[in-house]
Design a protein around this motif. Structure first.
Motif, short mmCIF file in Angstrom:
data_model
loop_
_atom_site.label_atom_id
_atom_site.label_comp_id
_atom_site.label_asym_id
_atom_site.label_seq_id
_atom_site.Cartn_x
_atom_site.Cartn_y
_atom_site.Cartn_z
N ILE A 23 0.94 -1.21 0.05
CA ILE A 23 0.04 0.17 -0.09
C ILE A 23 0.98 1.26 0.02
CG2 ILE A 23 -2.00 1.03 1.05
CD1 ILE A 23 -2.23 -1.60 2.80
N GLU A 24 1.14 1.75 -1.29
CA GLU A 24 2.28 2.81 -1.30
C GLU A 24 1.39 3.95 -0.57
OE1 GLU A 24 2.65 3.09 -5.44
OE2 GLU A 24 3.95 1.20 -5.56
N GLU A 25 0.22 4.20 -0.69
CA GLU A 25 -0.49 5.42 -0.01
C GLU A 25 -0.47 5.55 1.17
OE1 GLU A 25 -1.67 2.95 -2.01
OE2 GLU A 25 -2.77 3.67 -3.62
N ALA A 26 -0.23 4.37 2.09
CA ALA A 26 -0.22 4.41 3.63
C ALA A 26 1.27 4.88 4.17
CB ALA A 26 -0.43 2.84 4.01
N ASN A 27 1.77 6.36 3.84
CA ASN A 27 2.98 6.67 4.16
C ASN A 27 2.88 7.10 5.68
OD1 ASN A 27 1.22 8.45 3.34
ND2 ASN A 27 3.09 9.73 2.40
N GLY A 28 3.60 6.10 6.60
CA GLY A 28 3.78 6.66 7.93
C GLY A 28 2.65 6.08 8.87
N VAL A 29 1.55 5.37 8.21
CA VAL A 29 0.62 4.88 9.08
C VAL A 29 1.08 3.77 10.00
CG1 VAL A 29 -1.75 4.06 8.87
CG2 VAL A 29 -1.28 5.93 7.39
N ASP A 30 0.46 3.70 11.23
CA ASP A 30 0.67 2.76 12.08
C ASP A 30 -0.16 1.85 11.72
OD1 ASP A 30 1.26 1.27 14.17
OD2 ASP A 30 0.81 2.46 15.79
N PHE A 31 0.17 0.42 11.06
CA PHE A 31 -0.84 -0.40 10.97
C PHE A 31 -1.44 -1.05 11.89
CE2 PHE A 31 1.70 -0.30 6.83
CZ PHE A 31 0.46 -0.30 6.18
N GLU A 32 -0.69 -0.87 13.09
CA GLU A 32 -1.17 -1.57 14.44
C GLU A 32 -2.61 -0.94 14.77
OE1 GLU A 32 -0.76 -4.37 17.56
OE2 GLU A 32 0.67 -3.83 16.13
N GLN A 33 -3.07 0.28 14.41
CA GLN A 33 -4.08 1.33 14.63
C GLN A 33 -4.98 0.55 13.81
OE1 GLN A 33 -3.56 5.35 14.10
NE2 GLN A 33 -2.85 5.64 16.29
N VAL A 34 -4.73 0.41 12.64
CA VAL A 34 -5.66 -0.09 11.61
C VAL A 34 -6.33 -1.35 11.83
CG1 VAL A 34 -6.08 -0.57 9.14
CG2 VAL A 34 -4.45 1.08 9.91
N ILE A 35 -5.23 -2.43 12.33
CA ILE A 35 -5.69 -3.56 12.70
C ILE A 35 -6.62 -3.63 14.05
CG2 ILE A 35 -4.96 -5.71 13.65
CD1 ILE A 35 -4.04 -5.34 10.95
N GLU A 36 -6.42 -2.67 15.00
CA GLU A 36 -7.12 -2.52 16.11
C GLU A 36 -8.69 -2.18 15.80
OE1 GLU A 36 -5.78 0.09 19.36
OE2 GLU A 36 -3.81 -1.32 19.48
N ALA A 37 -8.58 -0.95 14.84
CA ALA A 37 -9.75 -0.50 14.51
C ALA A 37 -10.83 -1.72 13.64
CB ALA A 37 -9.71 0.69 13.60
N LEU A 38 -10.18 -2.54 12.87
CA LEU A 38 -10.70 -3.53 12.16
C LEU A 38 -11.20 -4.57 13.34
CD1 LEU A 38 -8.36 -4.44 9.33
CD2 LEU A 38 -10.95 -3.84 9.26
N ASN A 39 -10.39 -4.95 14.17
CA ASN A 39 -10.83 -5.93 15.33
C ASN A 39 -12.14 -5.40 16.15
OD1 ASN A 39 -9.62 -8.45 15.09
ND2 ASN A 39 -7.57 -7.47 16.10
N HIS A 40 -12.01 -3.92 16.43
CA HIS A 40 -13.15 -3.32 17.04
C HIS A 40 -14.25 -3.45 16.35
CE1 HIS A 40 -14.35 -0.35 19.97
NE2 HIS A 40 -14.97 0.28 19.08
N ASP A 41 -14.45 -3.11 15.08
CA ASP A 41 -15.49 -3.21 14.16
C ASP A 41 -16.23 -4.88 14.15
OD1 ASP A 41 -14.93 -0.82 13.34
OD2 ASP A 41 -14.26 -1.31 11.20
N TYR A 42 -15.00 -5.82 13.93
CA TYR A 42 -15.69 -7.21 14.07
C TYR A 42 -16.23 -7.49 15.33
CZ TYR A 42 -12.20 -7.77 10.29
OH TYR A 42 -11.31 -7.64 9.13
#
Lengths: 212, 246
Positions: free
Chosen positions: A30-49
């Motif tokens: 994901i080239e567009e994801a510069n500097g994003v903390d993926f840990e946060q993205v995963i947490e948000a996904l798990n939260h949704d689930y």
């Protein structure tokens, strides 16, 4: 892209992958994801689930992220996979893996010396299951092959890193200050395969006392 | 028909000793060697009848126990002034028992991890036959091991026609011949080939073996590299300096 835009992209990649996806791989894909903390993205996904009562979750394993079902659905899936699930490891295999995990890289002879039994057959099986691999040669007599654990080992036990394994208690700790012989005997007896809850408790007590 | 009787399931002599020490409720740091040895010998007498191969590891420990007892019975030489206190002959055994015990505990906890993990199901049974782009296979994310290479070699040997009679004959090839053969094959195929393609045309096992040794030699010299696209996937052999030759 911010976290909410990245969520479906990360979800798609992890869903479509046949193994754990590391943050480094995500960054490459994901080239567009510069500097994003993926840990946060995963947490948000798990939260949704979790909030929408889904049966899936993303776990961190072997240094990456993997999509799995939640443990409470195991009973049904097990029926579906009946006869096709892998067998649990034998006690001999677990002992050997524990030794290799903490002493790697280690030779067959060193494993056998700690276990007190020839371990060639067990090591061959672990190699075939790809839980260990040949990682080099030792300096000793005959330059023996050395064995180490693999990423598959981490996946098999559902851990992220080798440091997540329970630490073997140090010998010094087992010795205490030489006064706690009773506790050591107690600790030794609680290690028996046929242990029950109460023995496990007394074992923990012994631990805490020697810490104090 | 052989009956296999499963006794108390001991993983080895150390496991059995820990069991006896626990059963007799004796002090690990003051093991009554003769009593423990007696019980130990009783046990191995039984396993010797049942499983001679497995018994050998246990017999070594019996000998160790008896040697410790003998050492303890021998009169000690007079202790000189500067000398450290003499080591108890049992110390080495206690150290080994404790070390084994540590890993036995870890193994038990790992079994818990295992059963926890087995409750989580991942997507699986992915099709392993991923199409390979011949020029796109080099991916630093993937790694192969010597074990993968040996495994692939074993599979090719199994595919080779089986010969039932045996004639002693001179091996018609040398490592040098086969090094040239591999390099020629690679050069004819733009510097890279699947591992099985390389060996498939060779009809004799001995030539395959010599070729395999030659491949290892080429890897050692750094002229060729080997990579695998996925677990259990195809193994590629590539000429390292190919691109620079063009």
């Amino acid at each position: 892209m911010d976290v909410s835009q990245l969520k479906p992209v990360v979800e798609a990649i992890i869903f479509a992958s046949d193994g754990p996806v590391t943050p480094r791989m995500l960054k490459n894909y994901i080239e567009e994801a510069n500097g994003v903390d993926f840990e946060q993205v995963i947490e948000a996904l798990n939260h949704d689930y979790h909030n929408s009562g889904r049966a899936i979750q993303i776990v961190k394993v072997a240094g990456g992220y993997q999509m799995t079902t939640r443990p409470e659905f195991a009973a049904w899936i097990k029926k579906m996979y009946m006869g096709r699930t892998s067998n649990r490891l034998s006690r001999a295999a677990l002992e050997t893996l524990a030794i290799i995990a903490f002493k790697q890289p280690i030779s067959k002879a060193e494993v056998a010396a700690i276990r007190g039994v020839n371990s060639d057959g067990v090591i061959k099986n672990l190699l075939e299951r790809r839980l260990i691999t040949i990682s080099g040669r030792g300096e000793g007599l005959g330059r023996p092959l050395l064995y180490s654990t693999t990423p598959e080992f981490l996946q098999y036990f559902g851990i992220n890193d080798i440091s997540d394994l329970p630490k073997p208690r140090e010998i010094e700790e087992l010795f205490g200050e030489g006064k706690y012989v009773d506790q050591i005997i107690e600790a030794l007896s609680s290690g028996d395969a046929s242990e029950d809850e109460s023995q496990e408790d007394s074992h923990q007590d012994a631990n805490q006392q020697s810490d104090a | 028909m052989i009956y296999r009787v499963q006794l108390e399931n001991f993983e080895g002599p150390l496991d059995l000793l820990l069991y006896l020490i626990k059963k007799n409720e004796v002090d690990l740091f003051n093991i009554p060697i003769s009593e423990i040895t007696r019980q130990y010998l009783e046990y191995i007498e039984i396993i010797q009848m049942l499983d001679l191969e497995g018994a050998s590891d246990f017999i070594l420990m019996a000998a160790t126990l008896i040697r410790i007892k003998a050492k303890m019975l021998l009169p000690k030489p007079p202790v000189e002034m500067d000398e450290e206190e003499e080591e108890d002959p049992r110390d080495e055994l206690v150290r080994r028992l404790l070390e084994y015990q540590r890993f036995k505990e870890v193994a038990l906890k790992m079994a818990d991890f295992e059963s926890q993990r087995q409750l989580l199901y991942t997507r699986r049974y992915f099709n392993q036959q991923v199409e390979l782009e011949p020029h796109d296979w080099w991916d630093p994310q993937n790694s192969y091991t010597l074990f993968d290479l040996m495994w692939a070699f074993k599979e090719i040997l199994q595919r080779a026609p089986k010969v039932t009679q045996h004639n002693v004959e001179q091996i018609p090839v040398t490592i040098d011949d086969q090094i040239n053969y591999i390099l020629k094959q690679l050069d004819q195929n733009e510097g890279q080939l699947l591992f099985y393609e390389l060996l498939e045309k060779l009809k004799k096992r001995i030539i395959m073996i010599v070729t395999f040794l030659s491949l290892l030699e080429l890897i050692r010299r750094g002229e060729v590299e080997v990579t695998q696209s996925s677990t259990f996937g195809e193994i590629w052999v590539r000429r390292k300096r190919w691109t620079s030759l063009n």
